[in-house]
Design an enzyme around this catalytic site. Structure first.
Site, mmCIF file in Angstrom:
data_model
loop_
_atom_site.group_PDB
_atom_site.id
_atom_site.type_symbol
_atom_site.label_atom_id
_atom_site.label_comp_id
_atom_site.label_asym_id
_atom_site.label_seq_id
_atom_site.Cartn_x
_atom_site.Cartn_y
_atom_site.Cartn_z
ATOM 1 N N ALA A 96 -5.584 -4.403 -1.946
ATOM 2 C CA ALA A 96 -6.296 -5.237 -0.991
ATOM 3 C C ALA A 96 -7.325 -6.076 -1.738
ATOM 4 C CB ALA A 96 -6.972 -4.366 0.059
ATOM 5 N N GLY A 139 -3.264 -1.173 -0.972
ATOM 6 C CA GLY A 139 -2.687 -1.830 0.187
ATOM 7 C C GLY A 139 -1.275 -2.319 -0.046
ATOM 8 N N GLU A 142 0.889 0.608 0.504
ATOM 9 C CA GLU A 142 0.900 0.869 1.948
ATOM 10 C C GLU A 142 1.783 -0.130 2.682
ATOM 11 O OE1 GLU A 142 -3.421 2.844 2.849
ATOM 12 O OE2 GLU A 142 -3.397 0.779 2.114
ATOM 13 N N GLU A 162 -7.427 3.923 -4.514
ATOM 14 C CA GLU A 162 -8.679 3.698 -3.785
ATOM 15 C C GLU A 162 -9.798 4.649 -4.217
ATOM 16 O OE1 GLU A 162 -5.414 2.137 -1.072
ATOM 17 O OE2 GLU A 162 -5.685 3.851 -2.428
#
Length: 288
Positions: A96, A139, A142, A162
């Site tokens: 992200a 992300g 994901e 993360e």
């Protein structure tokens, strides 16, 4: 992993999610951060390519909003039978956009349900195939896991780093990864931030196939074409049944499967499929 984090920080600083060159596909919507096309010999596969190469396709809010718009367009298009999402050879999506998140407060995140709309990929009724090359981290991992099928290039890397940034996955990473690879490996990846390569991901059950880097996107499109040849109505029922296996107990899942199986007998396509089999001819589904 530290090197990847540094690359992401530099990319986020130099290439923030801001207005840029617009791209367009024939259905009409224009996009800044993705390329959207129809693929396949019959133009029946929707194709979404993340297009922030200098930022390693870092996922920002604007990019995810555009993915949702493209998915909505393909969902409503009766010609499209499957959708492929990919990035570049270097990065599917390396995480992200950290700069976009850096100064958010708890109140903003909780009150605004931050990342809630990032889940749209997982709710599309049509099958979605991820074609992953390079980094699929945070992300990006994901996003790939929200898809129904993952094909990986030989040099792909998957991870949830993360923890190295002082946070945890927030778009389903702890849940989907655990369901895909089991508790022990998921826990190791989430708690250490370590990555796994394409072959390890296949052995763990995260991806279904591994291909050469220059072949994975074409193979994903070929898979999409195979799916699109079937009844779109029945395909969506089959997808719902398989997804039910991750949400329900075995007895409840079997009941769902049975209800959906019985429902196929109310469709023209079930009758056409079985009649064509008995008559030894090619099927002619009409998605009814």
């Amino acid at each position: 992993m530290a090197a990847v984090c540094r690359m992401l920080r530099l990319a986020a600083a130099r290439y923030p999610c801001r207005p840029g060159v617009f791209r367009q596909f024939s259905a009409g919507p224009s996009f800044q951060y993705i390329l959207v096309e129809r693929k396949g010999q019959s133009q029946n596969v929707g194709f979404i390519q993340l297009n922030r190469p200098k930022a390693l396709n870092a996922l920002c809010d604007g990019l995810m909003t555009e993915i949702n718009r493209a998915l909505d367009s393909f969902e409503a298009d009766p010609q499209i039978g499957a959708i492929v999402i990919t990035g570049s050879e270097k990065a599917f999506a390396a995480g992200a956009d950290i700069k976009e998140m850096q100064n958010r407060t708890f109140q903003e995140c909780y009150g605004g349900s931050f990342l809630a709309h990032w889940n749209r990929v997982s709710t599309v009724r049509k099958p979605v195939i991820a074609a992953v090359n390079g980094y699929a981290l945070g992300g990006g991992c994901e996003l790939a896991m929200m898809c129904d099928i993952i094909y990986a290039g030989e040099k792909a890397q998957f991870g949830q780093p993360e923890i190295l940034l002082g946070t945890i996955p927030g778009a389903g990473g702890t849940q989907r990864l655990t369901r895909a690879v089991g508790k022990s490996l998921a826990m190791e990846m989430v708690l250490t931030g370590d990555r796994i390569n394409a072959q390890e991901a296949k052995e763990a059950g995260l991806v279904s196939r591994v291909y050469p880097v220059d072949k994975v996107v074409d193979e994903a499109i070929t898979c999409g074409e195979k799916i699109a040849q079937n009844s779109k109505l029945i395909v969506s029922m089959a997808k719902e049944a398989v997804n039910g296996a991750f949400e329900l107990s075995l007895s409840e899942g079997n009941r769902l499967e049975k209800r959906l199986f019985h429902s196929t007998f109310a469709t023209d396509d079930r009758k056409e499929g079985m009649t064509a089999f008995v008559e030894k001819r090619k099927t002619n589904f009409n998605d009814h």
